[in-house]
Design an enzyme around this catalytic site. Structure first.
Site, PDB file in Angstrom:
ATOM      1  N   ASP A   5       2.801  -5.141 -14.722  1.00 16.24           N
ATOM      2  CA  ASP A   5       3.049  -3.581 -13.803  1.00 16.24           C
ATOM      3  C   ASP A   5       2.240  -2.469 -14.230  1.00 16.24           C
ATOM      4  O   ASP A   5       2.304  -2.266 -15.612  1.00 16.24           O
ATOM      5  CB  ASP A   5       4.643  -3.141 -13.826  1.00 16.24           C
ATOM      6  CG  ASP A   5       4.805  -2.410 -12.744  1.00 16.24           C
ATOM      7  OD1 ASP A   5       4.202  -2.176 -11.686  1.00 16.24           O
ATOM      8  OD2 ASP A   5       5.997  -1.996 -12.846  1.00 16.24           O
ATOM      9  N   HIS A  64       3.482  10.480  -9.955  1.00 13.80           N
ATOM     10  CA  HIS A  64       4.667   9.610 -10.627  1.00 13.80           C
ATOM     11  C   HIS A  64       4.705   9.961 -12.034  1.00 13.80           C
ATOM     12  O   HIS A  64       5.695  10.542 -12.667  1.00 13.80           O
ATOM     13  CB  HIS A  64       4.540   8.444 -10.286  1.00 13.80           C
ATOM     14  CG  HIS A  64       5.745   7.606 -10.941  1.00 13.80           C
ATOM     15  ND1 HIS A  64       7.126   7.684 -10.698  1.00 13.80           N
ATOM     16  CD2 HIS A  64       5.817   6.715 -11.994  1.00 13.80           C
ATOM     17  CE1 HIS A  64       7.928   6.792 -11.508  1.00 13.80           C
ATOM     18  NE2 HIS A  64       7.122   6.204 -12.191  1.00 13.80           N
ATOM     19  N   GLU A  93      11.881   1.032  -7.109  1.00  8.89           N
ATOM     20  CA  GLU A  93      10.393   1.855  -7.425  1.00  8.89           C
ATOM     21  C   GLU A  93       9.428   1.113  -6.397  1.00  8.89           C
ATOM     22  O   GLU A  93       9.515   0.204  -6.129  1.00  8.89           O
ATOM     23  CB  GLU A  93       9.655   1.444  -8.523  1.00  8.89           C
ATOM     24  CG  GLU A  93      10.284   2.326 -10.107  1.00  8.89           C
ATOM     25  CD  GLU A  93       9.778   2.460 -11.195  1.00  8.89           C
ATOM     26  OE1 GLU A  93       8.749   1.391 -11.460  1.00  8.89           O
ATOM     27  OE2 GLU A  93       9.896   2.990 -12.080  1.00  8.89           O
ATOM     28  N   GLU A 149       6.412  -0.129  -5.005  1.00  7.27           N
ATOM     29  CA  GLU A 149       5.245  -0.217  -5.338  1.00  7.27           C
ATOM     30  C   GLU A 149       4.166  -1.164  -4.313  1.00  7.27           C
ATOM     31  O   GLU A 149       4.722  -1.951  -3.503  1.00  7.27           O
ATOM     32  CB  GLU A 149       5.263  -0.982  -6.741  1.00  7.27           C
ATOM     33  CG  GLU A 149       5.989  -0.180  -7.781  1.00  7.27           C
ATOM     34  CD  GLU A 149       5.746  -0.574  -9.083  1.00  7.27           C
ATOM     35  OE1 GLU A 149       5.207  -1.421  -9.296  1.00  7.27           O
ATOM     36  OE2 GLU A 149       6.520  -0.133 -10.026  1.00  7.27           O
ATOM     37  N   ASP A 209      10.138  -2.565  -7.741  1.00  5.23           N
ATOM     38  CA  ASP A 209      10.191  -2.796  -9.172  1.00  5.23           C
ATOM     39  C   ASP A 209      11.700  -2.147  -9.529  1.00  5.23           C
ATOM     40  O   ASP A 209      11.930  -0.908 -10.014  1.00  5.23           O
ATOM     41  CB  ASP A 209       8.998  -2.103 -10.065  1.00  5.23           C
ATOM     42  CG  ASP A 209       9.683  -2.252 -11.599  1.00  5.23           C
ATOM     43  OD1 ASP A 209      10.111  -3.054 -11.926  1.00  5.23           O
ATOM     44  OD2 ASP A 209       8.879  -1.298 -12.105  1.00  5.23           O
ATOM     45  N   ARG A 266      17.788   2.741 -15.087  1.00  4.44           N
ATOM     46  CA  ARG A 266      17.268   4.048 -15.963  1.00  4.44           C
ATOM     47  C   ARG A 266      17.877   4.294 -17.280  1.00  4.44           C
ATOM     48  O   ARG A 266      17.368   4.630 -18.321  1.00  4.44           O
ATOM     49  CB  ARG A 266      17.081   5.153 -14.935  1.00  4.44           C
ATOM     50  CG  ARG A 266      16.471   5.271 -13.750  1.00  4.44           C
ATOM     51  CD  ARG A 266      15.040   5.073 -14.155  1.00  4.44           C
ATOM     52  NE  ARG A 266      14.292   5.099 -12.808  1.00  4.44           N
ATOM     53  CZ  ARG A 266      12.948   4.482 -12.730  1.00  4.44           C
ATOM     54  NH1 ARG A 266      12.358   4.019 -13.743  1.00  4.44           N
ATOM     55  NH2 ARG A 266      12.270   4.633 -11.592  1.00  4.44           N
ATOM     56  N   GLN A 290      16.627   1.805 -19.757  1.00  2.65           N
ATOM     57  CA  GLN A 290      15.330   2.080 -20.125  1.00  2.65           C
ATOM     58  C   GLN A 290      15.167   3.300 -20.995  1.00  2.65           C
ATOM     59  O   GLN A 290      14.405   3.243 -21.998  1.00  2.65           O
ATOM     60  CB  GLN A 290      14.740   2.662 -18.978  1.00  2.65           C
ATOM     61  CG  GLN A 290      13.148   2.652 -18.860  1.00  2.65           C
ATOM     62  CD  GLN A 290      12.476   3.018 -17.542  1.00  2.65           C
ATOM     63  OE1 GLN A 290      13.162   3.035 -16.321  1.00  2.65           O
ATOM     64  NE2 GLN A 290      10.918   3.145 -17.335  1.00  2.65           N
ATOM     65  N   LYS A 311      13.846  -3.610 -16.749  1.00  3.65           N
ATOM     66  CA  LYS A 311      13.025  -4.081 -15.835  1.00  3.65           C
ATOM     67  C   LYS A 311      12.950  -5.439 -15.253  1.00  3.65           C
ATOM     68  O   LYS A 311      13.028  -6.001 -14.287  1.00  3.65           O
ATOM     69  CB  LYS A 311      11.674  -3.681 -15.802  1.00  3.65           C
ATOM     70  CG  LYS A 311      11.320  -2.258 -16.396  1.00  3.65           C
ATOM     71  CD  LYS A 311      11.206  -1.468 -14.976  1.00  3.65           C
ATOM     72  CE  LYS A 311      10.498  -0.019 -15.285  1.00  3.65           C
ATOM     73  NZ  LYS A 311      10.157   0.787 -14.180  1.00  3.65           N
ATOM     74  N   THR A 363      12.706  -8.382  -9.823  1.00  4.42           N
ATOM     75  CA  THR A 363      11.732  -7.575  -9.040  1.00  4.42           C
ATOM     76  C   THR A 363      11.492  -8.361  -7.730  1.00  4.42           C
ATOM     77  O   THR A 363      11.645  -9.327  -7.588  1.00  4.42           O
ATOM     78  CB  THR A 363      10.167  -7.882  -9.715  1.00  4.42           C
ATOM     79  OG1 THR A 363      10.553  -7.382 -11.069  1.00  4.42           O
ATOM     80  CG2 THR A 363       9.265  -6.920  -8.982  1.00  4.42           C
ATOM     81  N   GLU A 417      12.630  10.527  -9.410  1.00  3.94           N
ATOM     82  CA  GLU A 417      12.235  11.361  -9.168  1.00  3.94           C
ATOM     83  C   GLU A 417      12.771  12.491  -8.118  1.00  3.94           C
ATOM     84  O   GLU A 417      12.777  13.364  -8.092  1.00  3.94           O
ATOM     85  CB  GLU A 417      10.702  11.236  -8.655  1.00  3.94           C
ATOM     86  CG  GLU A 417       9.561  10.621  -9.591  1.00  3.94           C
ATOM     87  CD  GLU A 417       8.174  10.301  -9.092  1.00  3.94           C
ATOM     88  OE1 GLU A 417       7.540  11.102  -8.926  1.00  3.94           O
ATOM     89  OE2 GLU A 417       8.243   8.853  -8.809  1.00  3.94           O
TER      90      GLU A 417
END
Ligand code: CA
Length: 447
Positions: free
Chosen positions: A147, A154, A219, A221, A253, A257, A260, A273, A277, A394
């Site tokens: 990834d 971002h 996420e 992607e 993904d 958080r 993380q 993560k 996925t 975000e």
């Protein structure tokens, strides 16, 4: 360089009527590959799927293995009969000569276009299955997953939350940043996602605790599959990068958080993560995307130019993709109240700072051998605008600015039962719209 040819002609129509609907993701100009299961017609037998490889056309899947057994691909060397080998066979087309995969696309286009003879149409129609009767699996056996982190918007937004004075790290404009992800937990669209548990240390004054993730995120992607491999110790020049890319799909993904934030230093993402996925089932080929190529991202005048090994003329003029991306959410309450999924963001792949060619060349630049079926993803695709942010971190600025949903609910991060639906499509004047299908997943409670 992938050419625009008669298979992209906007006036091309299929004898499969649903492929001519203006809003279909799968007109005859697209022809994405998939690995699908269809129902056997054994009477009285419990539902069991027969697995095969196919191409999506309108509301149908064309069984390529069936077509091959019926002699429809006899002019191609190599057999498509072996179900387990079909992706490898297709990649063989890609590596044999530059135009074999293109010839196969032409062949499929001829079989499915309106002008095909009645006899041919009858022969082909025996191998069609309505999408709604099909089930899907990962298009390739994915040996490795990487990834990247290629949206500067971002990276700047996320960086600003943690380092307001210095959001972008000094390597960002030189290196397509990435990490090795987990291949075994990649699942196909529609698979339910169990909320992970992990170490949480949001209370800075206490010891970490092992609890269900509190800040679960998605996420948005774009993924790409490696077709042709390279030998260990060999690099891939930027001029040849796209010869190694088979096609693109959508990727979610999923990201924990809170896990993380505590685990990521100093080696980067790990368990935040690797729990899941999600990928969309259809691989849109590089050939199909030819009309939607755009120049690579235009760097600011005072940004450094890419180092030579990442800098190619064709990459600069055609390295990007104009692919529109959308993310929707539907909560359990919205489902109960029959409220349609709510649009969270719209972004575009053309806003990525690095191209997929640069990502691939960089990945192999140390001699790392990339293999057929390897999946790479771009990283969250965010744009400049507030409504172009490709994840909740975000959009809600780390949960500080919750999102208001149409039924009065609020979201900072995902709650149990929430479903995330991602869509991608290409539009350009003078060409047919083509789409990627959906990448969806619903959150189940933790154990
Ligand atoms: Ca990511």
């Amino acid at each position: 360089m992938h050419e625009i040819n008669e298979t992209h002609d906007v006036n091309l129509r299929s004898w499969i009527e649903s492929a001519n609907a203006p809003d279909t993701d799968f007109p005859i100009q697209n022809l994405p590959f998939c690995h699908f299961g269809y129902e056997t017609d054994q009477e009285g037998a419990a539902w069991s799927a027969v697995w095969s490889f196919g191409v999506a056309i309108g509301d149908e899947i064309l069984n390529l293995v069936g077509c091959s057994k019926d002699g429809l691909f006899d002019e191609f060397e190599g057999s498509l009969d072996d179900v387990t080998k079909l992706p490898e066979n297709l990649v063989y087309f890609q590596s044999e000569t530059a135009d074999t995969l293109l010839r196969f696309r032409r062949k499929l286009s001829e079989l499915l276009r309106e002008e095909a003879s009645q006899e041919l149409q009858q022969k082909v129609s025996r191998h069609l299955h309505p999408i709604t009767n099909c089930t899907f699996d990962l298009p390739f056996e994915i040996g490795n997953y990487t990834d990247f982190y290629c949206s500067i918007f971002h990276a700047t937004n996320v960086g600003a939350m943690f380092r307001p004075d210095n959001p972008l790290l000094p390597n960002y404009k030189y290196i397509p940043i990435g990490y090795h992800g987990r291949a075994s937990s990649i699942v196909v669209s529609g698979t339910e996602i169990k909320r992970p548990k992990g170490q949480n240390r949001t209370d800075q004054d206490a010891s970490p605790v092992y609890i269900p993730c509190k800040n679960l995120d998605y996420e948005m992607e774009v993924g790409f599959f490696v077709g042709k491999s390279n030998e260990l110790g060999e690099t891939i020049p930027i001029e040849n990068a796209e010869e190694h890319i088979f096609g693109l799909c959508l990727v979610n993904d999923w990201s924990a958080r809170d896990i993380q934030a505590w685990e990521y230093q100093p080696l980067g993402p790990f368990l935040a993560k690797s729990f899941a996925t999600t990928v969309s089932p259809f691989v849109v080929t590089m050939e199909a995307l030819a009309p939607f190529r755009v120049p690579a991202f235009e760097r600011d005048a005072d940004d450094p130019q890419p180092l030579d090994y990442l800098n190619g003329e064709q990459n600069k003029t055609h390295g990007g993709f104009d692919i529109k991306l959308e993310v929707y959410i539907q909560t359990p309450k919205m489902r109960e109240e029959n409220i349609a999924p709510h649009l969270l963001s719209r972004s575009n792949m053309k806003d990525l700072y690095w191209t997929i060619g640069q990502m691939l060349t960089h990945h192999a630049s140390n001699g790392c051998n990339l293999q057929t079926g390897d999946l790479m993803a771009t990283g969250t695709v965010s744009g400049k605008g507030k409504d172009e942010r490709g994840c909740l971190l975000e959009l809600t600025w780390r949960g500080k600015e919750p999102i208001q949903l149409p039924n009065g609910e609020e979201r900072r991060f995902l709650e149990d039962g929430d479903e995330i639906i991602m869509k991608g499509f290409c539009e350009r004047e003078g060409f047919r719209r083509i789409g990627f299908g959906e990448c969806r997943g619903r959150i189940l409670p933790a154990d």
